[in-house]
Design an enzyme around this catalytic site. Structure first.
Site, mmCIF file in Angstrom:
data_model
loop_
_atom_site.group_PDB
_atom_site.id
_atom_site.type_symbol
_atom_site.label_atom_id
_atom_site.label_comp_id
_atom_site.label_asym_id
_atom_site.label_seq_id
_atom_site.Cartn_x
_atom_site.Cartn_y
_atom_site.Cartn_z
ATOM 1 N N LYS A 27 0.832 -1.215 0.000
ATOM 2 C CA LYS A 27 0.000 0.000 0.000
ATOM 3 C C LYS A 27 0.864 1.262 0.000
ATOM 4 O O LYS A 27 0.653 2.169 -0.804
ATOM 5 C CB LYS A 27 -0.912 -0.054 1.239
ATOM 6 C CG LYS A 27 -1.873 1.098 1.377
ATOM 7 C CD LYS A 27 -3.124 0.688 2.125
ATOM 8 C CE LYS A 27 -2.940 0.577 3.627
ATOM 9 N NZ LYS A 27 -2.932 1.867 4.329
ATOM 10 N N SER A 28 1.835 1.314 0.911
ATOM 11 C CA SER A 28 2.684 2.512 1.010
ATOM 12 C C SER A 28 3.393 2.783 -0.317
ATOM 13 O O SER A 28 3.499 3.930 -0.769
ATOM 14 C CB SER A 28 3.763 2.318 2.085
ATOM 15 O OG SER A 28 3.193 2.252 3.354
ATOM 16 N N ARG A 32 2.999 5.935 -3.244
ATOM 17 C CA ARG A 32 4.167 6.750 -3.606
ATOM 18 C C ARG A 32 4.474 6.660 -5.091
ATOM 19 O O ARG A 32 4.892 7.645 -5.710
ATOM 20 C CB ARG A 32 5.375 6.304 -2.780
ATOM 21 C CG ARG A 32 5.284 6.784 -1.321
ATOM 22 C CD ARG A 32 6.172 5.943 -0.435
ATOM 23 N NE ARG A 32 6.342 6.477 0.911
ATOM 24 C CZ ARG A 32 5.462 6.308 1.906
ATOM 25 N NH1 ARG A 32 4.346 5.650 1.706
ATOM 26 N NH2 ARG A 32 5.712 6.824 3.116
ATOM 27 N N GLY A 100 -4.926 7.736 5.476
ATOM 28 C CA GLY A 100 -4.096 8.726 6.162
ATOM 29 C C GLY A 100 -2.829 9.020 5.369
ATOM 30 O O GLY A 100 -2.391 10.167 5.276
ATOM 31 N N ARG A 128 -8.466 12.288 12.404
ATOM 32 C CA ARG A 128 -7.035 12.024 12.624
ATOM 33 C C ARG A 128 -6.194 13.307 12.591
ATOM 34 O O ARG A 128 -6.521 14.267 11.904
ATOM 35 C CB ARG A 128 -6.539 11.003 11.593
ATOM 36 C CG ARG A 128 -7.235 9.663 11.800
ATOM 37 C CD ARG A 128 -6.718 8.594 10.899
ATOM 38 N NE ARG A 128 -5.339 8.259 11.186
ATOM 39 C CZ ARG A 128 -4.601 7.458 10.439
ATOM 40 N NH1 ARG A 128 -5.129 6.907 9.355
ATOM 41 N NH2 ARG A 128 -3.358 7.190 10.748
ATOM 42 N N SER A 172 7.911 9.442 12.040
ATOM 43 C CA SER A 172 6.736 9.240 11.188
ATOM 44 C C SER A 172 7.143 9.328 9.732
ATOM 45 O O SER A 172 7.635 10.358 9.265
ATOM 46 C CB SER A 172 5.677 10.304 11.493
ATOM 47 O OG SER A 172 4.736 10.343 10.442
ATOM 48 N N ASP A 326 2.493 -0.980 12.139
ATOM 49 C CA ASP A 326 1.212 -1.438 11.587
ATOM 50 C C ASP A 326 0.939 -2.909 11.901
ATOM 51 O O ASP A 326 -0.176 -3.390 11.700
ATOM 52 C CB ASP A 326 1.179 -1.234 10.065
ATOM 53 C CG ASP A 326 1.104 0.239 9.708
ATOM 54 O OD1 ASP A 326 0.833 1.064 10.606
ATOM 55 O OD2 ASP A 326 1.325 0.571 8.528
ATOM 56 N N LYS A 353 -4.267 5.907 14.911
ATOM 57 C CA LYS A 353 -4.325 5.260 13.591
ATOM 58 C C LYS A 353 -5.782 5.244 13.128
ATOM 59 O O LYS A 353 -6.594 6.031 13.605
ATOM 60 C CB LYS A 353 -3.730 3.850 13.678
ATOM 61 C CG LYS A 353 -2.230 3.852 13.991
ATOM 62 C CD LYS A 353 -1.434 4.430 12.834
ATOM 63 C CE LYS A 353 0.051 4.443 13.123
ATOM 64 N NZ LYS A 353 0.821 5.177 12.105
ATOM 65 N N ARG A 400 -7.035 -3.321 10.029
ATOM 66 C CA ARG A 400 -6.021 -4.171 10.672
ATOM 67 C C ARG A 400 -6.564 -4.840 11.937
ATOM 68 O O ARG A 400 -6.143 -5.937 12.290
ATOM 69 C CB ARG A 400 -4.743 -3.374 10.962
ATOM 70 C CG ARG A 400 -4.136 -2.817 9.674
ATOM 71 C CD ARG A 400 -2.641 -2.690 9.690
ATOM 72 N NE ARG A 400 -2.211 -1.878 8.551
ATOM 73 C CZ ARG A 400 -2.038 -2.336 7.317
ATOM 74 N NH1 ARG A 400 -2.238 -3.610 7.044
ATOM 75 N NH2 ARG A 400 -1.668 -1.532 6.330
HETATM 76 C C1 S3P Z 1 2.859 4.886 6.432
HETATM 77 C C2 S3P Z 1 3.517 5.227 7.577
HETATM 78 C C3 S3P Z 1 3.096 4.818 8.932
HETATM 79 C C4 S3P Z 1 2.077 3.702 8.883
HETATM 80 C C5 S3P Z 1 1.030 3.934 7.842
HETATM 81 C C6 S3P Z 1 1.651 4.039 6.462
HETATM 82 C C7 S3P Z 1 3.372 5.360 5.139
HETATM 83 O O1 S3P Z 1 2.523 5.909 9.623
HETATM 84 O O2 S3P Z 1 1.488 3.532 10.145
HETATM 85 O O3 S3P Z 1 0.087 2.877 7.825
HETATM 86 O O4 S3P Z 1 2.977 4.834 4.082
HETATM 87 O O5 S3P Z 1 4.193 6.294 5.150
HETATM 88 P P1 S3P Z 1 3.451 6.982 10.396
HETATM 89 O O6 S3P Z 1 4.438 7.426 9.440
HETATM 90 O O7 S3P Z 1 2.533 8.082 10.795
HETATM 91 O O8 S3P Z 1 3.975 6.246 11.581
#
Ligand code: S3P
Length: 450
Positions: A27-28, A32, A100, A128, A172, A326, A353, A400
């Site tokens: 996902k991350s 990106r 988020g 959030r 973060s 996570d 979260k 989750r």
């Molecule tokens: C993420 C970073 C994390 C993670 C989130 C995805 C990302 O959050 O908990 O699910 O893709 O950069 P934080 O960077 O706020 O810890």
């Protein structure tokens, strides 16, 4: 297929986990790849893109900003870098849904654009905290407003951004990434100092798109004004989605369970260290990176094999928390099945979260009859190594939490019902099918009539 809102899982006790589990794209990394492709000159080809609600929210928002994107088509997406590198004002507020990551990274991406933008989301996202991103972006000169620290986020255009030196108060990746995206359009060299390592997908991907990103001793530096160039991104399997099967396998795969093609970025895999410390049998076979295509790979990938073994409770060091952030919900399930006590502190972030994950996990575990104590910044759990009862769990609309409690069925003596599971589509749309493939007796059922 998207489950109907307020649907539920019913998971029967599932003592045998086995075979090969399929894990969706990360996902991350999918977020990106879309975003950097939209800032780059030329085309970006994304393979094994995660077609989940969160990533599709990013894709739709980028289209609203004028980016031409083909797909997703069987996990393949082509992003055509915008003409003259320009994005355009969206006709309406950009809806990030539950994502988020999308909202926070878009804040950085849009901060230096010459037009106004507004970001909104679903009920969970609208609760959030967003000031953690707005504060450093304002120091760069961005004009950003939030509603008492929460969305909607309004970003004024026509600003020139200046580089900053910024020490992040909490580790973060989302804050770091938002600053780096804004830094691309800022005058001068931006430096971000991390109090502890957080996931580094943005830094790796910026480099793959041709930017020079310097990293030393917890400081990341990026010179503004660098042009990105479209590239090929192979999205690995999502370690956070794999985590549910890794834990299920450590608890119940007597013949072993294999997960193929999982991203093993060391800033994401703290769960493996924690489970091994508990006594888990986990083997990792890194992929030959040359087999990943003509372009140099952005992320390490491996097959993971796990086998059931007795687990013992541990005390988790707070420094280990960001590297497993996570995965902590499912780690708490492992702790609930281990012999002895487990203590996690320094995990305050879990309270902000998609839900308050400390509180959601504590009440769900208590519902199953597990001895658990909710602490201000963590959980204490006494493992029930001979198993626990079934029960009805509220997922609090958090993907989750829902998947973590489905995993608990490997040690439950009665059915576990998990309510409000539609959010699973934000990160793992085929969770039910993948879980059934490896022996979890899970059904997606309509919500009972209220
Ligand atoms: C993420 C970073 C994390 C993670 C989130 C995805 C990302 O959050 O908990 O699910 O893709 O950069 P934080 O960077 O706020 O810890």
């Amino acid at each position: 297929m998207k489950p109907p809102a307020l649907s539920r899982y019913v998971v029967q006790p599932s003592r045998h986990i086995h075979g090969v589990a399929s894990v969706p794209g990360d996902k991350s990394i999918s977020h990106r790849a879309l975003m950097l492709g939209s800032l780059a000159e030329g085309d970006t080809q994304i393979h094994d893109f995660l077609e989940s609600e969160d990533c599709l929210a990013t894709l739709i928002a980028l289209r609203q900003l004028g980016v031409s994107i083909e797909g997703p088509n069987g996990g393949h997406v082509i992003v055509h870098g915008p003409q003259a590198g320009r994005l355009h004002a969206a006709p309406e507020a950009l809806d990030m849904g539950n994502a988020g990551t999308a909202m926070r990274l878009f804040m950085g991406l849009l901060a230096g654009q010459p037009f106004d933008s507004k970001l909104i989301g679903d009920a969970s996202l609208m609760r959030r905290p967003m000031e953690r991103v707005a504060v450093p972006l304002r120091l760069m000169g961005a004009e950003i407003s939030t509603a008492d620290g929460r969305p909607p986020v309004e970003i004024r255009g026509h600003t020139t951004l200046a580089a900053i030196d910024y020490e992040m108060p909490v580790p973060s990746a989302q804050v770091k990434s938002a600053i780096l995206l804004a830094a691309l359009r800022a005058d001068g060299r931006t430096r971000v100092v991390e109090p502890a390592p957080s996931r580094d997908h943005t830094e790796r991907m910026l480099a793959a798109f041709g930017a020079e990103v310097l990293h030393s001793d917890g400081t990341i530096a990026l010179q503004g004004g660098q042009q990105l160039h479209g590239t090929r991104v192979q999205v690995p399997g999502d370690f956070s989605s794999a985590a549910f099967f890794i834990v299920a396998g450590c608890l119940a795969a007597r013949q072993g369970l294999v997960l193929r093609g999982v991203g093993l970025n060391p800033t994401r895999t703290g769960l493996l260290d924690l489970l091994r410390e508990m006594g888990a049998d986990i083997r990792v076979r890194p992929w030959d990176q040359d087999s990943l295509g003509a372009h140099s790979p952005i992320e390490p990938v491996a097959d993971i094999e796990v086998r059931a073994s007795p687990l013992y409770g541990i005390k988790v060091a707070p420094a280990a928390v960001p590297l497993a952030i996570d995965e902590l919900p499912v780690f708490f399930i492992a702790a609930a099945c281990a012999q002895g006590e487990t203590l996690v502190r320094g995990a305050l972030e879990l309270r902000v979260k998609e839900s308050d994950r400390l509180s959601a996990m504590a009440s769900g575990l208590a519902q199953l009859g597990v001895e658990v104590e909710l602490l201000a910044d963590g959980l204490w759990i006494r493992g029930a190594s001979d198993g626990f009862g079934g029960g009805a769990i509220d997922s609090h609309g958090d993907h989750r939490i829902a998947m973590a409690f489905a995993t608990a069925a490997v040690r439950a003596r009665g059915p576990i019902e998990i309510r409000d599971v539609a959010s699973v589509a934000t990160s793992f749309p085929n969770f039910v099918a993948s879980a059934r493939e490896v022996g979890l007796q899970i059904e997606l059922c309509p919500a009972p009539a209220s």
